[in-house]
Design an enzyme around this catalytic site. Structure first.
Site, mmCIF file in Angstrom:
data_model
loop_
_atom_site.group_PDB
_atom_site.id
_atom_site.type_symbol
_atom_site.label_atom_id
_atom_site.label_comp_id
_atom_site.label_asym_id
_atom_site.label_seq_id
_atom_site.Cartn_x
_atom_site.Cartn_y
_atom_site.Cartn_z
ATOM 1 N N GLY A 1 0.779 -1.229 0.000
ATOM 2 C CA GLY A 1 0.000 0.000 0.000
ATOM 3 C C GLY A 1 0.810 1.278 0.000
ATOM 4 O O GLY A 1 0.255 2.364 -0.162
ATOM 5 N N ARG B 1 -7.072 24.846 6.417
ATOM 6 C CA ARG B 1 -8.105 25.553 7.179
ATOM 7 C C ARG B 1 -8.012 25.281 8.676
ATOM 8 O O ARG B 1 -8.702 25.910 9.464
ATOM 9 C CB ARG B 1 -9.496 25.175 6.656
ATOM 10 C CG ARG B 1 -9.784 25.745 5.274
ATOM 11 C CD ARG B 1 -11.157 25.343 4.770
ATOM 12 N NE ARG B 1 -11.176 23.944 4.358
ATOM 13 C CZ ARG B 1 -12.279 23.304 3.979
ATOM 14 N NH1 ARG B 1 -13.437 23.929 3.988
ATOM 15 N NH2 ARG B 1 -12.214 22.042 3.596
ATOM 16 N N LYS C 1 -25.119 36.507 6.988
ATOM 17 C CA LYS C 1 -25.583 35.269 7.610
ATOM 18 C C LYS C 1 -26.082 35.579 9.015
ATOM 19 O O LYS C 1 -25.347 36.136 9.831
ATOM 20 C CB LYS C 1 -24.451 34.238 7.661
ATOM 21 C CG LYS C 1 -23.891 33.876 6.295
ATOM 22 C CD LYS C 1 -22.722 32.918 6.413
ATOM 23 C CE LYS C 1 -22.095 32.640 5.056
ATOM 24 N NZ LYS C 1 -20.933 31.732 5.146
#
Length: 282
Positions: free
Chosen positions: A34, A89, A184
Site C-alpha cells: 500500500g 483551514r 448570515k
C-alpha cells in the site's frame, strides 16, 4: 522543469506551456503493502518546480516524495507550488491537545523546498507556518474568463463581507457589474438565514464567487435564496472546487445555472487555469 503531482497533471501541463519549461517524466506507483512511490526523470536540474495539490493524505506523502526525488535527481533549486493546500483551514487548535494541522503540514513541506507558492489559502495566516519564503497568488480574476459575455446586469456576490475582495477581483476582470456579499444570521445551531446585504437580485444574472466549495451546503442554500428572489440565473464560481461527497448534487438540486472553477483542484467544472498567475511569480 515542471514536476506535476498526480492530482495536478493538467495544471502542470498548463504551467509548462505558460512558462516554456519542459515537463518532467513522473511515475506514480503503489507497492503491494500500500505504500506510495513517486519517481522523477529530469533533463534539466537547474530548477525543479513541483506542482502538487494536496487534496488527500496520500497527496501529501506524494509531494514529500517528489521533493526528495528531484533533490536526488540533482536539482539545484526546488520550488513547490501548492495549488490547493490540504489541512490549510486548520490554522489553530480549537481545544487543548488538538493539532494545528496547517502548521504541521507547512513545516513538513518546508523541509524539501527552497520556496513555496500558495494559491488563495483560505486562512492567510498559514503562510507564517512555512520556514521558507512563501508567496501567495490570487486567482480570483481568473474566474471571469469562462463567464458568458452577455450577462444581464451582473451582480457578483461573495459568501461574506470578509471575502468581498474575491468578488471585486472577478468583477473587475469581467469589466462590469455590481459587488455585494451575503449576510448570515444564525437563529439556532442548525438554522442560518442567508441574504444578500443590499443589492436587488431580481432579473439579474448573479455570480457567486467563493474561494472553496467543500460540502456545498451553504452554497446550495445561497442558490435557493437567489432563485427565490427572482434572479435571472445563478452562476457559481470558485477557486478550489473540492466538492466533497454529494456537494455537486446539492448545487444542481438547488438550481444552479452553471459552475466554473479553476484547476487548483482538477474537476469536471474546471474551466480556467491558475497557470498565468503562478507563472508571474516564478
Amino acid at each position: 522543469m515542471i514536476v506535476p503531482g498526480s492530482a495536478s497533471q493538467a495544471l502542470g501541463a498548463a504551467l509548462a506551456a505558460e512558462t516554456g519549461h519542459s515537463l518532467a517524466a513522473v511515475d506514480y506507483e503503489r507497492f503491494p503493502d500500500g505504500e506510495l512511490m513517486a519517481s522523477v526523470t529530469m533533463d534539466d536540474t537547474d530548477r525543479a518546480i513541483v506542482v502538487a495539490a494536496t487534496t488527500t493524505d496520500a497527496a501529501h506523502v506524494e509531494l514529500l516524495q517528489l521533493q526528495d526525488a528531484v533533490r536526488e535527481a540533482g536539482a539545484d533549486e526546488v520550488v513547490t507550488v501548492l495549488p490547493y493546500m490540504g489541512y490549510g483551514r486548520q490554522e489553530r487548535a480549537f481545544e487543548a491537545g488538538q493539532p494545528v494541522s496547517a502548521r504541521a503540514m507547512a513545516r513538513a513541506i518546508s523541509t524539501g523546498t527552497d520556496r513555496v507558492i500558495l494559491v488563495n489559502p483560505h486562512e492567510a495566516s498559514v503562510t507564517d507556518f512555512f520556514t521558507v519564503p512563501c508567496t501567495v497568488v490570487d486567482a480570483a480574476a481568473q474566474l471571469a474568463d469562462p463567464l458568458p459575455p452577455e450577462l444581464i446586469d451582473p451582480l457578483f456576490l461573495s459568501p461574506d463581507a470578509g471575502a468581498i475582495a474575491l468578488a471585486e477581483s472577478a468583477r473587475d476582470a469581467y469589466g462590469r457589474g455590481d459587488v455585494d456579499y451575503f449576510e448570515k444570521v444564525r437563529h439556532s445551531g442548525t438554522e442560518v438565514e442567508i441574504t444578500p446585504s443590499d443589492a436587488a437580485v431580481a432579473d439579474r444574472d448573479v455570480v457567486v464567487v467563493d474561494d472553496i466549495v467543500a460540502t456545498g451546503s451553504t452554497m446550495s442554500e445561497s442558490i435557493g435564496v437567489l432563485n427565490d428572489r427572482g434572479a435571472a440565473s445563478v452562476i457559481v464560481t470558485c477557486i478550489h472546487p473540492l466538492f466533497a461527497r454529494n456537494a455537486r448534487t446539492k448545487l444542481e438540486r438547488a438550481g444552479v445555472s452553471a459552475i466554473y472553477a479553476t484547476d487548483t483542484v482538477e474537476r469536471d467544472v474546471t474551466a480556467t487555469s491558475v497557470a498565468p498567475v503562478v507563472a508571474d511569480v516564478l
